[in-house]
Design a protein around this motif. Structure first.
Motif, mmCIF file in Angstrom:
data_model
loop_
_atom_site.group_PDB
_atom_site.id
_atom_site.type_symbol
_atom_site.label_atom_id
_atom_site.label_comp_id
_atom_site.label_asym_id
_atom_site.label_seq_id
_atom_site.Cartn_x
_atom_site.Cartn_y
_atom_site.Cartn_z
ATOM 1 N N LYS A 16 8.794 -4.026 -2.202
ATOM 2 C CA LYS A 16 9.381 -3.360 -3.369
ATOM 3 C C LYS A 16 10.188 -2.125 -2.966
ATOM 4 C CE LYS A 16 5.295 -2.519 -5.170
ATOM 5 N NZ LYS A 16 4.443 -3.047 -4.070
ATOM 6 N N ASP A 40 4.460 6.210 -4.563
ATOM 7 C CA ASP A 40 3.663 7.170 -3.785
ATOM 8 C C ASP A 40 4.031 8.609 -4.142
ATOM 9 O OD1 ASP A 40 2.224 5.250 -2.441
ATOM 10 O OD2 ASP A 40 3.760 5.011 -0.897
ATOM 11 N N ARG A 43 2.709 9.531 -7.577
ATOM 12 C CA ARG A 43 1.266 9.788 -7.581
ATOM 13 C C ARG A 43 0.934 11.169 -6.999
ATOM 14 N NH1 ARG A 43 -2.756 6.334 -8.557
ATOM 15 N NH2 ARG A 43 -2.196 4.339 -9.502
ATOM 16 N N PHE A 52 -7.118 4.349 -9.280
ATOM 17 C CA PHE A 52 -6.647 2.963 -9.356
ATOM 18 C C PHE A 52 -7.475 2.109 -10.316
ATOM 19 C CE2 PHE A 52 -4.845 4.706 -5.514
ATOM 20 C CZ PHE A 52 -3.532 4.232 -5.580
ATOM 21 N N ARG A 57 -4.175 3.128 -13.819
ATOM 22 C CA ARG A 57 -2.941 2.410 -13.455
ATOM 23 C C ARG A 57 -2.054 2.268 -14.691
ATOM 24 N NH1 ARG A 57 -3.387 -0.835 -8.347
ATOM 25 N NH2 ARG A 57 -5.559 -1.038 -7.745
ATOM 26 N N ASN A 60 -0.447 5.612 -15.375
ATOM 27 C CA ASN A 60 0.583 5.825 -14.351
ATOM 28 C C ASN A 60 1.866 5.071 -14.715
ATOM 29 O OD1 ASN A 60 1.615 6.591 -11.741
ATOM 30 N ND2 ASN A 60 1.059 4.571 -10.959
ATOM 31 N N VAL A 61 1.706 3.810 -15.062
ATOM 32 C CA VAL A 61 2.872 2.969 -15.363
ATOM 33 C C VAL A 61 3.579 3.459 -16.634
ATOM 34 C CG1 VAL A 61 3.519 0.613 -16.074
ATOM 35 C CG2 VAL A 61 2.039 0.965 -14.069
ATOM 36 N N VAL A 82 7.061 -0.029 -8.129
ATOM 37 C CA VAL A 82 5.679 0.316 -8.479
ATOM 38 C C VAL A 82 4.929 -0.965 -8.827
ATOM 39 C CG1 VAL A 82 4.297 1.474 -10.265
ATOM 40 C CG2 VAL A 82 6.209 2.681 -9.197
ATOM 41 N N ILE A 83 3.713 -1.106 -8.333
ATOM 42 C CA ILE A 83 2.968 -2.371 -8.478
ATOM 43 C C ILE A 83 2.905 -2.836 -9.935
ATOM 44 C CG2 ILE A 83 0.768 -3.553 -8.136
ATOM 45 C CD1 ILE A 83 0.173 -1.623 -5.832
ATOM 46 N N ALA A 84 2.480 -1.947 -10.847
ATOM 47 C CA ALA A 84 2.323 -2.287 -12.269
ATOM 48 C C ALA A 84 1.621 -3.641 -12.436
ATOM 49 C CB ALA A 84 3.682 -2.286 -12.970
ATOM 50 N N PRO A 85 0.317 -3.682 -12.115
ATOM 51 C CA PRO A 85 -0.370 -4.970 -12.018
ATOM 52 C C PRO A 85 -0.670 -5.654 -13.353
ATOM 53 C CG PRO A 85 -1.926 -3.176 -11.624
ATOM 54 C CD PRO A 85 -0.571 -2.549 -11.718
ATOM 55 N N LYS A 122 0.677 -0.025 5.129
ATOM 56 C CA LYS A 122 -0.174 1.178 5.082
ATOM 57 C C LYS A 122 -1.603 0.916 5.554
ATOM 58 C CE LYS A 122 2.648 2.948 1.375
ATOM 59 N NZ LYS A 122 2.793 2.806 -0.084
ATOM 60 N N LEU A 124 -3.806 -0.996 4.314
ATOM 61 C CA LEU A 124 -4.780 -1.122 3.229
ATOM 62 C C LEU A 124 -5.523 -2.458 3.265
ATOM 63 C CD1 LEU A 124 -2.640 0.309 0.271
ATOM 64 C CD2 LEU A 124 -4.563 1.428 1.412
ATOM 65 N N GLY A 135 -11.024 -2.659 -4.456
ATOM 66 C CA GLY A 135 -10.097 -2.541 -5.583
ATOM 67 C C GLY A 135 -8.652 -2.601 -5.142
ATOM 68 N N THR A 137 -5.178 -4.276 -5.012
ATOM 69 C CA THR A 137 -4.428 -5.219 -5.856
ATOM 70 C C THR A 137 -4.128 -6.525 -5.118
ATOM 71 O OG1 THR A 137 -3.365 -3.362 -6.959
ATOM 72 C CG2 THR A 137 -2.300 -5.508 -7.212
HETATM 73 N N1 LIG Z 1 -6.601 0.095 -4.328
HETATM 74 C C1 LIG Z 1 -5.289 0.103 -4.242
HETATM 75 N N2 LIG Z 1 -4.571 -0.899 -4.831
HETATM 76 C C2 LIG Z 1 -3.234 -0.878 -4.741
HETATM 77 N N3 LIG Z 1 -2.508 0.074 -4.113
HETATM 78 C C3 LIG Z 1 -3.189 1.092 -3.528
HETATM 79 C C4 LIG Z 1 -4.592 1.146 -3.574
HETATM 80 N N4 LIG Z 1 -4.968 2.271 -2.919
HETATM 81 C C5 LIG Z 1 -3.860 2.886 -2.485
HETATM 82 N N5 LIG Z 1 -2.781 2.182 -2.846
HETATM 83 C C6 LIG Z 1 -1.397 2.601 -2.540
HETATM 84 O O1 LIG Z 1 -0.842 3.170 -3.705
HETATM 85 C C7 LIG Z 1 0.359 2.503 -4.072
HETATM 86 C C8 LIG Z 1 0.187 1.886 -5.456
HETATM 87 O O2 LIG Z 1 0.556 2.803 -6.363
HETATM 88 P P1 LIG Z 1 1.387 2.361 -7.623
HETATM 89 O O3 LIG Z 1 1.571 3.627 -8.397
HETATM 90 O O4 LIG Z 1 2.573 1.584 -7.227
HETATM 91 O O5 LIG Z 1 0.363 1.337 -8.329
HETATM 92 S S1 LIG Z 1 -0.050 1.042 -9.827
HETATM 93 O O6 LIG Z 1 1.102 0.455 -10.516
HETATM 94 O O7 LIG Z 1 -0.475 2.285 -10.481
HETATM 95 O O8 LIG Z 1 -1.152 0.060 -9.710
HETATM 96 C C9 LIG Z 1 0.547 1.337 -3.126
HETATM 97 O O9 LIG Z 1 1.874 1.459 -2.658
HETATM 98 P P2 LIG Z 1 2.781 0.214 -2.258
HETATM 99 O O10 LIG Z 1 2.183 -0.288 -0.987
HETATM 100 O O11 LIG Z 1 4.137 0.832 -2.062
HETATM 101 O O12 LIG Z 1 2.752 -0.805 -3.341
HETATM 102 C C10 LIG Z 1 -0.507 1.503 -2.089
HETATM 103 O O13 LIG Z 1 0.047 1.912 -0.885
#
Ligand SMILES: Nc1ncnc2c1ncn2[C@@H]1O[C@H](COP(=O)(O)OS(=O)(=O)O)[C@@H](OP(=O)(O)O)[C@H]1O
Ligand SMILES: Nc1ncnc2c1ncn2[C@@H]1O[C@H](COP(=O)(O)OP(=O)(O)O)[C@@H](O)[C@H]1O
Length: 177
Positions: A16, A40, A43, A52, A57, A60-61, A82-85, A122, A124, A135, A137
């Motif tokens: 993204k 990022d 946040r 999260f 979330r 945030n969105v 932004v993920i916006a799940p 990252k 993760l 948790g 995504t």
């Molecule tokens: N548990 C968990 N799940 C998903 N993502 C995580 C989590 N912890 C930290 N991160 C990091 O935070 C970024 C996601 O933030 P977003 O604001 O894009 O997400 S959301 O729309 O509020 O769900 C996301 O960034 P991106 O990798 O750029 O998507 C992650 O790096």
């Protein structure tokens, strides 16, 4: 100048952010006003303190959607990687744009989780697999796949430049450039 919000939703490491900055560079060169609302960074400031959980979330969105709409309604191309799940969160953002008459484009960066977990920008996915976090995504937290996005990008089958060009073509087709 026509503004628009272009929301890139998808799993962590889907591409993204990379696609958003690639397109932003191209649009700036063409003379458009562009902002990237990077998840990022947001946040760290606008959504400092949010975690999260589903509720956080969603908050945030909605905050990001609000700012993006303000920018877009003032002639800026607001790119939002932004993920916006959650579908309901994304739909609320779309509705806000529709009610204000502001163009909104939803892009699903549809990279499969097995590709994302190898990219693991990252670290993760590795942390989740090691039991250090939970948790995440798409792994042990929900991701509602967009059912009817304006565009689906298969980032695992093409280059970053091709993905950005695909989105650029859609914006042109929609009369936004
Ligand atoms: N548990 C968990 N799940 C998903 N993502 C995580 C989590 N912890 C930290 N991160 C990091 O935070 C970024 C996601 O933030 P977003 O604001 O894009 O997400 S959301 O729309 O509020 O769900 C996301 O960034 P991106 O990798 O750029 O998507 C992650 O790096
Ligand atoms: N076609 C592609 N589109 C976007 N990223 C790609 C592509 N091919 C490989 N990548 C790589 O995948 C990673 C995606 O990371 P990033 O853009 O930070 O993802 P996200 O913002 O979705 O978490 C980057 O290292 C990028 O170079």
């Amino acid at each position: 100048m026509t503004g628009a919000t272009i929301w890139l939703t998808g799993l962590p490491s889907a591409g993204k952010t990379t696609i958003a900055y690639e397109l932003a560079g191209r649009l700036r060169e063409e003379g458009h006003r562009v902002e990237v609302l990077d998840g990022d960074e947001i946040r760290e400031f606008l959504s400092a303190g949010l975690g999260f959980s589903r509720e956080d979330r969603h908050t945030n969105v909605q905050r990001i959607g609000f700012v993006a709409e303000l920018l877009a309604s003032n002639g800026v191309k607001a790119l939002v990687p932004v993920i916006a799940p959650y579908e309901d969160s994304r739909e609320a953002v779309r509705k806000r744009h529709t009610s204000e008459g502001t163009p909104y484009v939803e892009v699903h960066v549809a990279t499969p989780v097995d590709v994302c977990s190898v990219r693991d920008v990252k670290g993760l996915y590795a942390k989740q697999a090691a039991g250090e976090i939970s948790g995440l995504t798409g792994v042990d937290d929900p991701y509602d796949e967009p059912r009817n996005p304006d565009l689906r990008i298969e980032s695992h089958t093409q280059t970053v430049q091709e993905s950005a060009a695909q989105l650029h073509a859609l914006l042109t087709e929609r009369g936004l450039l």
